[in-house]
Motif scaffolding. Structure first.
Motif, PDB file in Angstrom:
ATOM      1  N   LEU A   1       0.812  -1.748   0.001  1.00 57.80           N
ATOM      2  CA  LEU A   1       0.091   0.508  -0.006  1.00 57.80           C
ATOM      3  C   LEU A   1       0.652   1.536   0.177  1.00 57.80           C
ATOM      4  CD1 LEU A   1      -2.557  -0.923   2.501  1.00 57.80           C
ATOM      5  CD2 LEU A   1      -2.509  -1.704   0.336  1.00 57.80           C
ATOM      6  N   LEU A   2       0.540   2.464  -1.060  1.00 52.16           N
ATOM      7  CA  LEU A   2       1.919   3.508  -0.770  1.00 52.16           C
ATOM      8  C   LEU A   2       0.736   4.638  -0.510  1.00 52.16           C
ATOM      9  CD1 LEU A   2       3.263   2.539  -4.721  1.00 52.16           C
ATOM     10  CD2 LEU A   2       3.817   1.300  -1.755  1.00 52.16           C
ATOM     11  N   GLY A   3       0.965   5.684  -0.054  1.00 54.30           N
ATOM     12  CA  GLY A   3       0.495   6.373   0.186  1.00 54.30           C
ATOM     13  C   GLY A   3      -0.887   6.526   0.923  1.00 54.30           C
ATOM     14  N   THR A   4      -0.863   5.493   1.964  1.00 58.03           N
ATOM     15  CA  THR A   4      -2.560   5.322   2.002  1.00 58.03           C
ATOM     16  C   THR A   4      -2.569   6.098   3.305  1.00 58.03           C
ATOM     17  OG1 THR A   4      -4.042   3.669   2.394  1.00 58.03           O
ATOM     18  CG2 THR A   4      -1.067   3.290   2.663  1.00 58.03           C
ATOM     19  N   CYS A   5      -3.587   6.006   4.376  1.00 59.26           N
ATOM     20  CA  CYS A   5      -3.137   5.910   5.657  1.00 59.26           C
ATOM     21  C   CYS A   5      -5.179   5.621   6.046  1.00 59.26           C
ATOM     22  CB  CYS A   5      -3.515   7.897   5.818  1.00 59.26           C
ATOM     23  SG  CYS A   5      -5.330   8.096   5.181  1.00 59.26           S
ATOM     24  N   CYS A   6      -5.168   5.243   7.252  1.00 60.67           N
ATOM     25  CA  CYS A   6      -6.352   4.544   8.172  1.00 60.67           C
ATOM     26  C   CYS A   6      -7.862   5.766   7.626  1.00 60.67           C
ATOM     27  CB  CYS A   6      -5.785   4.243   9.333  1.00 60.67           C
ATOM     28  SG  CYS A   6      -5.624   5.938  10.504  1.00 60.67           S
ATOM     29  N   GLU A   7      -7.673   7.155   7.759  1.00 60.89           N
ATOM     30  CA  GLU A   7      -8.766   7.344   7.638  1.00 60.89           C
ATOM     31  C   GLU A   7      -9.563   8.213   6.351  1.00 60.89           C
ATOM     32  OE1 GLU A   7      -8.543  10.656  11.015  1.00 60.89           O
ATOM     33  OE2 GLU A   7      -8.975   8.905  12.647  1.00 60.89           O
ATOM     34  N   VAL A   8      -9.958   8.721   5.810  1.00 62.48           N
ATOM     35  CA  VAL A   8     -10.249   9.862   4.950  1.00 62.48           C
ATOM     36  C   VAL A   8      -9.588  10.615   4.783  1.00 62.48           C
ATOM     37  CG1 VAL A   8     -12.154  10.577   3.943  1.00 62.48           C
ATOM     38  CG2 VAL A   8     -12.778   8.337   4.574  1.00 62.48           C
TER      39      VAL A   8
ATOM     40  N   CYS B   1       9.869  12.918  -0.065  1.00 61.98           N
ATOM     41  CA  CYS B   1       8.986  12.368  -0.621  1.00 61.98           C
ATOM     42  C   CYS B   1       7.160  13.445  -0.808  1.00 61.98           C
ATOM     43  CB  CYS B   1       8.623  11.228  -1.281  1.00 61.98           C
ATOM     44  SG  CYS B   1      10.092  10.257  -2.127  1.00 61.98           S
ATOM     45  N   ARG B   2       6.792  13.226  -1.681  1.00 63.53           N
ATOM     46  CA  ARG B   2       5.371  13.875  -0.532  1.00 63.53           C
ATOM     47  C   ARG B   2       4.023  12.753  -1.332  1.00 63.53           C
ATOM     48  NH1 ARG B   2       4.800  18.996   0.680  1.00 63.53           N
ATOM     49  NH2 ARG B   2       6.003  20.299  -0.458  1.00 63.53           N
ATOM     50  N   HIS B   3       2.808  12.973  -2.108  1.00 64.39           N
ATOM     51  CA  HIS B   3       2.071  11.760  -2.160  1.00 64.39           C
ATOM     52  C   HIS B   3       2.352  10.761  -2.823  1.00 64.39           C
ATOM     53  CE1 HIS B   3      -1.909   9.745  -1.490  1.00 64.39           C
ATOM     54  NE2 HIS B   3      -1.800  10.074  -2.932  1.00 64.39           N
TER      55      HIS B   3
ATOM     56  N   ASN C   1       4.967   5.584   2.692  1.00 64.78           N
ATOM     57  CA  ASN C   1       4.415   6.919   2.265  1.00 64.78           C
ATOM     58  C   ASN C   1       5.786   7.437   1.998  1.00 64.78           C
ATOM     59  OD1 ASN C   1       1.490   6.058   3.516  1.00 64.78           O
ATOM     60  ND2 ASN C   1       1.590   8.085   3.513  1.00 64.78           N
ATOM     61  N   GLY C   2       5.111   8.574   1.734  1.00 62.56           N
ATOM     62  CA  GLY C   2       6.443   9.891   1.202  1.00 62.56           C
ATOM     63  C   GLY C   2       6.519  10.900   2.848  1.00 62.56           C
ATOM     64  N   ALA C   3       7.210  11.461   3.562  1.00 62.42           N
ATOM     65  CA  ALA C   3       7.310  11.948   4.518  1.00 62.42           C
ATOM     66  C   ALA C   3       6.669  13.133   4.267  1.00 62.42           C
ATOM     67  CB  ALA C   3       8.847  11.883   4.807  1.00 62.42           C
ATOM     68  N   LEU C   4       6.586  13.477   3.270  1.00 64.97           N
ATOM     69  CA  LEU C   4       6.014  15.162   3.491  1.00 64.97           C
ATOM     70  C   LEU C   4       4.562  14.540   2.513  1.00 64.97           C
ATOM     71  CD1 LEU C   4       9.137  17.048   1.637  1.00 64.97           C
ATOM     72  CD2 LEU C   4       8.303  16.880   4.316  1.00 64.97           C
ATOM     73  N   ASP C   5       3.963  13.441   2.905  1.00 61.52           N
ATOM     74  CA  ASP C   5       2.734  13.343   1.928  1.00 61.52           C
ATOM     75  C   ASP C   5       1.807  14.081   3.215  1.00 61.52           C
ATOM     76  OD1 ASP C   5       0.554  12.535   0.960  1.00 61.52           O
ATOM     77  OD2 ASP C   5       1.291  10.123   1.130  1.00 61.52           O
ATOM     78  N   ALA C   6       0.997  15.101   2.131  1.00 63.83           N
ATOM     79  CA  ALA C   6      -0.121  16.075   3.174  1.00 63.83           C
ATOM     80  C   ALA C   6      -1.133  15.697   2.734  1.00 63.83           C
ATOM     81  CB  ALA C   6      -0.064  17.314   2.504  1.00 63.83           C
ATOM     82  N   VAL C   7      -1.675  14.395   1.518  1.00 64.24           N
ATOM     83  CA  VAL C   7      -2.959  14.301   1.217  1.00 64.24           C
ATOM     84  C   VAL C   7      -3.176  12.554   2.221  1.00 64.24           C
ATOM     85  CG1 VAL C   7      -4.073  12.710  -0.955  1.00 64.24           C
ATOM     86  CG2 VAL C   7      -2.244  14.807  -1.268  1.00 64.24           C
ATOM     87  N   THR C   8      -2.738  11.571   2.289  1.00 55.98           N
ATOM     88  CA  THR C   8      -2.384  10.533   3.129  1.00 55.98           C
ATOM     89  C   THR C   8      -1.077  10.635   4.450  1.00 55.98           C
ATOM     90  OG1 THR C   8      -1.258   9.369   1.529  1.00 55.98           O
ATOM     91  CG2 THR C   8      -3.864   8.876   1.855  1.00 55.98           C
ATOM     92  N   PRO C   9      -1.910  11.662   5.013  1.00 55.14           N
ATOM     93  CA  PRO C   9      -0.572  12.358   6.321  1.00 55.14           C
ATOM     94  C   PRO C   9       0.724  10.715   6.867  1.00 55.14           C
ATOM     95  CG  PRO C   9      -1.754  12.965   6.948  1.00 55.14           C
ATOM     96  CD  PRO C   9      -2.571  11.851   5.687  1.00 55.14           C
ATOM     97  N   THR C  10       1.548  10.917   7.190  1.00 55.00           N
ATOM     98  CA  THR C  10       2.556   9.860   8.023  1.00 55.00           C
ATOM     99  C   THR C  10       2.001   9.319   8.838  1.00 55.00           C
ATOM    100  OG1 THR C  10       4.163  10.021   6.560  1.00 55.00           O
ATOM    101  CG2 THR C  10       5.265   9.291   8.125  1.00 55.00           C
ATOM    102  N   ALA C  11       1.238  10.009   9.456  1.00 53.58           N
ATOM    103  CA  ALA C  11       0.440   9.890  11.097  1.00 53.58           C
ATOM    104  C   ALA C  11      -0.576   8.657  11.099  1.00 53.58           C
ATOM    105  CB  ALA C  11       0.124  11.169  12.047  1.00 53.58           C
TER     106      ALA C  11
END
Length: 340
Positions: A201-208, A317-319, A287-297
């Motif tokens: 799973l690349l560029g993902t997160c647990c919430e919308v 990297c971003r998203h 995930n990219g460390a600077l991803d603002a779309v699906t944040p690393t947290a």
């Protein structure tokens, strides 16, 4: 599969981005219960040569070979071509680690040299353009882009192209962004007739993502058409740390119809904690460390929610981490596949 018109898609905008060797393998495909949902699928099979012909396999070893079928699913507003560098490395077009361990069921004492074992694996890539994206069909009905309709497309695609016999090969899904949502739904629902052995799973997160909750999504499509130049630029900047990619991608993604992108966002059905619990296969999250779309947290939270998963963060990297650092992502995936 019959040929599908390019639907006005300007290939020259990314001619330098997607390798020539892939072009002969593009085909139109649709699930049997919805033939109007034609997807453009890149399908690279063992024996496909760089000139589009079939290489002669008769002089190769006659021993049984294993299949490794890898499905790469892009995100909303994206396209199959975004996996360009990752695909090259998975196919060995560039130097990369071996895939052999995933298919090697022998005891440690009986294992062959890594390079020798790798020759017994036939790697097969299946890279679809989602409906409304790239060269796939672009219906103007917003309901066509509902999440579970996309899931049904992927289930049928995996059933058709996947390896059904576990003794002959394995199946792996690599998803990015919305593609990770589709991947998790497919695995959690368990309705396909093939076994998925691993997912990445690349560029993902647990919430919308926050963007999918914006009140602006309730505006009419004509509003988005008016601000599309600004929207494309802002979207590309949130996707990339590398600014040359921002300019190119803002031009290319503008060819995806807004009804596909906005329709997808309005009807987005993110995976739930209950569905996370059903993902019981080896999972890699990047995930990219600077991803603002699906944040690393959020990605770290998903890592905790999926038991036994692995988690990597790529710096600067971003998203769209698979485009900005495709070399790092592919290497991480290959090394992870090599783990027992």
């Amino acid at each position: 599969m019959s040929a599908l018109p390019f639907a006005g898609w300007r290939e020259d905008l990314y001619d330098d981005w997607w390798p020539k060797w892939s072009r002969p393998y593009g085909r139109a495909w649709s699930r049997k219960d919805a033939v109007e949902r034609q997807l453009w699928v890149l399908h690279v099979k063992p024996g496909d040569s760089d000139d589009g012909g079939q290489s002669d396999m008769t002089n190769k070893r006659k021993k049984k070979r294993n299949r490794l079928v890898v499905f790469l699913i892009h995100g909303g507003g994206g396209r199959a071509e975004q996996f360009r560098e990752v695909a090259q490395r998975l196919l060995g077009k560039d130097k990369a680690p071996s895939w052999s361990t995933l298919l090697d069921d022998t005891d440690d004492d009986d294992k062959k040299d890594v390079n020798q074992a790798d020759e017994d694996v036939d790697i097969e890539l299946v890279i679809p353009n989602l409906l409304g994206h790239g060269r796939s069909a672009k219906p103007m009905d917003e309901g066509a882009y509902e999440t579970m309709e996309h899931v049904a497309d992927m289930e049928a695609l995996i059933d058709e192209f996947g390896c059904r016999d576990p003794e002959q090969g394995r199946n792996v899904i690599i998803g990015h962004s919305f593609g990770t949502v589709l991947t998790q739904h497919v695995v959690a629902r368990g309705r396909i007739n093939v076994t998925i052995d691993r997912i990445a799973l690349l560029g993902t997160c647990c919430e919308v993502p926050a963007a999918s909750k914006s009140p602006l999504l309730h505006c009419c499509l004509c509003f988005f058409e008016c601000i599309r130049p600004l929207l494309s630029k802002a979207s590309a900047k949130s996707m990339f740390y590398d600014f040359p990619l921002v300019d190119r991608e803002s031009r290319v993604v503008s060819q995806n119809p807004l009804v596909a992108v906005i329709g997808l966002a309005r009807q987005l059905r993110w995976t739930s904690p209950t569905e996370y619990a059903r993902v019981r296969i080896p999972t890699l999250i990047i995930n990219g460390a600077l991803d603002a779309v699906t944040p690393t947290a959020g990605a770290a939270a998903l890592h905790k929610a999926i038991a036994g998963s692995s988690f990597d963060v790529v710096d600067q990297c971003r998203h769209n981490v698979h485009m900005e650092r495709g070399d790092v992502v592919a290497t991480a995936i290959l090394q992870w596949l090599n783990k027992k």
